[in-house]
Design a protein around this motif. Sequence first.
Motif, PDB file in Angstrom:
ATOM      1  N   ALA A  32       0.865  -1.185   0.000  1.00  0.00           N
ATOM      2  CA  ALA A  32       0.000   0.000   0.000  1.00  0.00           C
ATOM      3  C   ALA A  32       0.899   1.231   0.000  1.00  0.00           C
ATOM      4  O   ALA A  32       2.036   1.188   0.496  1.00  0.00           O
ATOM      5  CB  ALA A  32      -0.897  -0.002   1.236  1.00  0.00           C
ATOM      6  N   ASP A  33       0.418   2.318  -0.563  1.00  0.00           N
ATOM      7  CA  ASP A  33       1.238   3.533  -0.694  1.00  0.00           C
ATOM      8  C   ASP A  33       1.852   3.971   0.630  1.00  0.00           C
ATOM      9  O   ASP A  33       3.033   4.299   0.684  1.00  0.00           O
ATOM     10  CB  ASP A  33       0.419   4.684  -1.284  1.00  0.00           C
ATOM     11  N   ASP A  34       1.067   3.981   1.707  1.00  0.00           N
ATOM     12  CA  ASP A  34       1.593   4.427   3.000  1.00  0.00           C
ATOM     13  C   ASP A  34       2.688   3.492   3.510  1.00  0.00           C
ATOM     14  O   ASP A  34       3.700   3.950   4.050  1.00  0.00           O
ATOM     15  CB  ASP A  34       0.479   4.518   4.045  1.00  0.00           C
ATOM     16  N   ASP A  35       2.490   2.196   3.342  1.00  0.00           N
ATOM     17  CA  ASP A  35       3.506   1.237   3.782  1.00  0.00           C
ATOM     18  C   ASP A  35       4.772   1.364   2.941  1.00  0.00           C
ATOM     19  O   ASP A  35       5.886   1.302   3.465  1.00  0.00           O
ATOM     20  CB  ASP A  35       2.970  -0.190   3.700  1.00  0.00           C
ATOM     21  N   ARG A  36       4.598   1.521   1.650  1.00  0.00           N
ATOM     22  CA  ARG A  36       5.751   1.680   0.750  1.00  0.00           C
ATOM     23  C   ARG A  36       6.550   2.924   1.131  1.00  0.00           C
ATOM     24  O   ARG A  36       7.775   2.874   1.267  1.00  0.00           O
ATOM     25  CB  ARG A  36       5.264   1.789  -0.699  1.00  0.00           C
ATOM     26  N   ASP A  37       5.853   4.035   1.343  1.00  0.00           N
ATOM     27  CA  ASP A  37       6.527   5.275   1.724  1.00  0.00           C
ATOM     28  C   ASP A  37       7.260   5.121   3.050  1.00  0.00           C
ATOM     29  O   ASP A  37       8.391   5.595   3.203  1.00  0.00           O
ATOM     30  CB  ASP A  37       5.533   6.432   1.806  1.00  0.00           C
ATOM     31  N   MET A  38       6.619   4.444   4.007  1.00  0.00           N
ATOM     32  CA  MET A  38       7.248   4.251   5.309  1.00  0.00           C
ATOM     33  C   MET A  38       8.515   3.422   5.175  1.00  0.00           C
ATOM     34  O   MET A  38       9.563   3.767   5.728  1.00  0.00           O
ATOM     35  CB  MET A  38       6.289   3.563   6.285  1.00  0.00           C
ATOM     36  N   LEU A  39       8.459   2.327   4.415  1.00  0.00           N
ATOM     37  CA  LEU A  39       9.628   1.478   4.223  1.00  0.00           C
ATOM     38  C   LEU A  39      10.767   2.258   3.586  1.00  0.00           C
ATOM     39  O   LEU A  39      11.909   2.219   4.070  1.00  0.00           O
ATOM     40  CB  LEU A  39       9.266   0.276   3.352  1.00  0.00           C
TER      41      LEU A  39
END
Length: 83
Positions: A32-39
């Motif tokens: 998901a976009d938020d998870d990708r950005d966080m990683l």
Amino acid sequence: MSLTSGMVEFIYRALLSGTPADDVQALVAGLADDDRDMLLCMLSGIRNELEANCIERAHEVDRLLRSNGFATSDMPAYNLDPA
């Protein structure tokens, strides 16, 4: 460290333990976009510390960051296979 996604933690640990960036790229793309950005932000934040301890891991983090649109122009380019 508190991660919101088990997959984020899996990718993070895999990359830091030696998995090549190319091998986790499909997993990163599926986040998901938020998870990708966080990683990617977490990896960007530890990148210089990795360089001090393990150039090969820093190189793989650079590759993953670049392939996901992060500007890494301030990061040195490594030649791990001098010919």
